[in-house]
Structures are given as structure tokens and as C-alpha cells.
Scaffold this motif. Structure first.
Motif, mmCIF file in Angstrom:
data_model
loop_
_atom_site.group_PDB
_atom_site.id
_atom_site.type_symbol
_atom_site.label_atom_id
_atom_site.label_comp_id
_atom_site.label_asym_id
_atom_site.label_seq_id
_atom_site.Cartn_x
_atom_site.Cartn_y
_atom_site.Cartn_z
ATOM 1 N N GLN A 269 28.839 -3.306 28.936
ATOM 2 C CA GLN A 269 29.112 -2.462 30.100
ATOM 3 C C GLN A 269 30.608 -2.294 30.329
ATOM 4 O O GLN A 269 31.088 -1.197 30.640
ATOM 5 C CB GLN A 269 28.428 -3.063 31.328
ATOM 6 N N HIS A 270 31.348 -3.391 30.146
ATOM 7 C CA HIS A 270 32.800 -3.330 30.291
ATOM 8 C C HIS A 270 33.410 -2.409 29.245
ATOM 9 O O HIS A 270 34.227 -1.522 29.566
ATOM 10 C CB HIS A 270 33.364 -4.747 30.184
ATOM 11 N N PHE A 273 32.540 1.276 29.870
ATOM 12 C CA PHE A 273 33.362 1.809 30.955
ATOM 13 C C PHE A 273 34.741 2.209 30.433
ATOM 14 O O PHE A 273 35.247 3.304 30.729
ATOM 15 C CB PHE A 273 33.480 0.758 32.059
ATOM 16 N N ILE A 286 34.025 6.225 36.582
ATOM 17 C CA ILE A 286 33.541 5.899 37.926
ATOM 18 C C ILE A 286 32.127 6.437 38.133
ATOM 19 O O ILE A 286 31.272 5.787 38.751
ATOM 20 C CB ILE A 286 34.512 6.469 38.991
ATOM 21 N N LEU A 289 29.594 4.001 36.852
ATOM 22 C CA LEU A 289 29.318 2.892 37.765
ATOM 23 C C LEU A 289 28.480 3.347 38.958
ATOM 24 O O LEU A 289 27.641 2.576 39.454
ATOM 25 C CB LEU A 289 30.628 2.287 38.267
ATOM 26 N N PRO A 293 25.016 0.939 39.315
ATOM 27 C CA PRO A 293 25.784 -0.028 40.121
ATOM 28 C C PRO A 293 25.611 -1.458 39.652
ATOM 29 O O PRO A 293 26.476 -2.304 39.904
ATOM 30 C CB PRO A 293 25.217 0.166 41.539
ATOM 31 N N ALA A 296 28.581 -2.899 37.748
ATOM 32 C CA ALA A 296 29.876 -3.082 38.416
ATOM 33 C C ALA A 296 30.409 -4.514 38.317
ATOM 34 O O ALA A 296 31.605 -4.709 38.043
ATOM 35 C CB ALA A 296 29.778 -2.640 39.870
ATOM 36 N N THR A 300 33.990 -5.208 36.594
ATOM 37 C CA THR A 300 35.070 -5.777 37.404
ATOM 38 C C THR A 300 35.580 -7.082 36.803
ATOM 39 O O THR A 300 36.795 -7.303 36.697
ATOM 40 C CB THR A 300 34.567 -6.023 38.839
#
Length: 338
Positions: A269-270, A273, A286, A289, A293, A296, A300
Motif C-alpha cells: 500500500q505504501h 501510494f 490522495i 487513500l 481508507p 492510510a 502514513t
């Protein structure tokens, strides 16, 4: 002690553009008296890998070289070698690594296993000359490695490089693989070893580890095993899901596999992104995300880890600049299995 027959082990070497190191790997495998076969599969190389491998032939008739016209990945290369080999025990050797003298004999002296691995010495090229004397002589102290400890040992930690138990290179009994229909998943180009060993453990494989060190792994910045695509992470966590669905694991074992699945999924996921941000801009990232959600927290945490990496102490596999120091995969004296 019973004398080990020379026909016990097939050493499998998948190689791509490995002309600089393949001869050393082949020679180290042929030097082991327990080696019946060495099968090199050239996986679509564009250099002189095949010629370099042939240069190490000892003319004992044990070296076989196969070649793929195009790159198909290490899983496909290893599966092909298994298919054309005959020996009852299989050993995987990476093309830029090598066996230390006496490795196979030490492993085969241990009884009652389906998989058996020894410690790995990570070193830079500067340490290779006279590698055997530089590697410490540890007593074997065989122990079983359980599924939970294996999985937990493959969840990487920030600032720690190449420390996962999945880097172990066990000998494998062909009869166990054949009985359970286990081969490398050719869709995987990351974690293919982890996946095969985990599927075997889920089927009840006896996986033993000794702390003696017989495998030398060369650390270099451009190693193929040190790079992967974002899609490779997705396929790896999906493989965990397949194992969970296909096996009746007990509660603790299933929980461990789910932890690994979440860990790899978070890394995916990281990376996904960051890929979206680079390729399509910040708004696209964005938007990802907002649609997912649940991703996230991992995104992060990944961004935070990236920003703070330079402030964390780093345990590396070899000193910067390829120094002569050696680091061992398994901490000596530590207990890794319950």
C-alpha cells in the motif's frame, strides 16, 4: 558415522547475467563430495553466464547447463532444474553466492528432517578471498524450526537489512515435495523461497536448523534480490491468503500468517501510494487513500519510516564499501524455535 553416498544432492543454480560470479558458485558445489548433480539454469542472460559456468566444470559429468531464451524468473528456473534432476536431495545456491567447504556433509550428518538449513555468512566481495578461514566454526546444535517462528522471522524490522529467516537455504528432500505436490510458485518474483517453505511447514514438514555456517552470501548494492516491483509485493501477500485458505492451520499459526500478510500488504500500500504520486500526481495518490481508507495507517507509517530512516541505527549485512567483516544471519546461541 555412515559414509554419505556421492549421489545424494542436486545443487540448483538459477542465473541471470552472472558471468562475474557463476564460476565460483559452480566450483564450490562441485567441490562437495556429496554433490551428484549441479544444474545451472541460465534465465535469459545477455552476457557470458553459460561460458563462465562451463569454465568451472571439473569434467566429472555432474554439471548440466540449461538455458531459457527469455527471462522467466528464479521460480521457473528452479522448477525446471527439479524436473530434470534425479538426486533425492535438492540444494539451492544463488549464482553470486558459494558453499563453504564441507557444507553438505555437515547438513547430511543430521537425521530426521525434510528440510535442513545452516547459518549464512553475509560478506562483501573484499572478504571472499580466504572466506573459509574468516568464518567462525560453530557447533551444529540442531533444532526444529516451527511454522510460527519461521513466519515471525520473516517480518522485517526497520533499519535491519537482509535478516529474515527466509534467506536460509535449506536442503530439501524430493520425496516430501513430491508427496505434497510442492514446487515454486512461478508468479512470484519476491518471497518465492518463503512461500515454498511455508507451504511445506503447513503440510507438516520437519524443518531443522543448525548454527554451523556453510553458506556464503555476497552482499552488493545491485543484487537482484535487493530490488522488487510494487506488483511483487501484491503477489506475495496474496500467496499468504492462498496458504490460509488451503490449509487447516491452528489458531496461533493462522494468526502468524495473517500478521505476515498484513505486513507485506502494508508495504504494498505504501509503495502503491508513492507510485501513484510519482506517475499521476499527488491528487491521484490522495484519491487512492480516500477510496481505500484502510490503507492510510500503512501509508502514513511508511512515509514516517522513510523520513526518519537516517536517524535510526542501521544493522547491515556487510560494512559500507564491501569490507572484510562477516555477519551471520542467525545469532549464535539464540533460540529460534519453540
Amino acid at each position: 558415522m555412515t559414509t554419505v553416498a556421492r549421489t545424494d544432492v542436486c545443487v540448483i543454480i538459477a542465473a541471470k547475467n552472472a558471468e562475474a560470479t557463476i564460476a565460483r558458485a559452480v566450483a564450490s558445489a562441485l567441490a562437495e563430495q556429496e554433490t551428484a548433480e549441479v544444474i545451472v539454469v541460465d534465465d535469459g542472460s545477455t552476457d557470458q553466464t553459460v561460458a563462465a559456468a562451463r569454465s568451472a566444470d571439473d569434467h566429472s559429468g555432474r554439471l548440466t547447463i540449461a538455458r531459457f531464451e527469455s527471462n522467466r524468473g528464479p521460480s521457473a528456473a528452479r522448477n525446471h532444474a527439479i524436473a530434470i534432476s534425479r538426486a533425492p536431495v535438492l540444494a539451492i545456491l544463488d549464482a553470486d553466492d558459494f558453499f563453504l567447504p564441507g557444507r553438505l556433509g555437515r547438513l547430511l550428518a543430521v537425521e530426521e528432517w525434510d528440510f535442513i538449513a545452516d547459518n549464512i555468512a553475509f560478506m562483501g566481495e573484499a572478504a571472499v578471498t580466504g572466506a573459509a578461514p574468516r568464518v567462525d566454526d560453530f557447533p551444529p546444535r540442531p533444532r526444529l524450526l516451527g511454522l510460527i517462528d519461521f513466519v515471525e522471522g520473516n517480518i522485517s524490522q526497520p533499519g535491519v537489512k537482509r535478516g529474515e529467516i527466509g534467506f536460509l537455504k535449506p536442503l530439501m528432500r524430493r520425496r516430501f515435495l513430491d508427496k505434497h505436490g510442492i514446487r515454486y510458485q512461478e508468479v512470484l518474483r519476491l518471497g518465492e523461497d518463503y512461500d515454498l517453505y511455508l507451504r511445506a511447514l503447513a503440510k507438516g514438514a520437519r524443518y531443522k536448523v543448525i548454527q554451523s555456517c556453510g553458506y556464503a552470501a555476497i552482499v552488493r548494492g545491485n543484487s537482484l534480490s535487493g530490488s522488487h516491483r510494487t506488483e511483487d509485493l501484491k503477489r506475495l501477500y496474496e500467496a499468504d491468503r492462498v496458504i490460509l485458505a488451503a490449509n487447516d492451520l491452528d489458531g496461533e499459526a493462522a494468526a502468524a500468517v495473517r500478521r505476515h500478510e498484513r505486513h507485506v500488504r502494508g508495504r504494498y500500500q505504501h509503495r502503491h501510494f508513492l507510485d501513484l504520486k510519482k506517475e499521476r500526481g499527488a491528487m491521484a495518490a490522495i484519491g487512492y487513500l480516500m477510496r481505500r481508507p484502510g490503507a492510510a495507517p500503512a501509508v502514513t507509517a511508511g512515509i514516517f519510516a522513510d523520513k526518519t530512516e537516517r536517524f535510526r541505527p542501521r544493522q547491515d549485512a556487510a560494512p559500507a564499501g564491501g569490507g572484510a567483516a562477516v555477519r551471520y544471519l542467525l545469532p549464535i546461541g539464540a533460540e529460534h524455535a519453540r
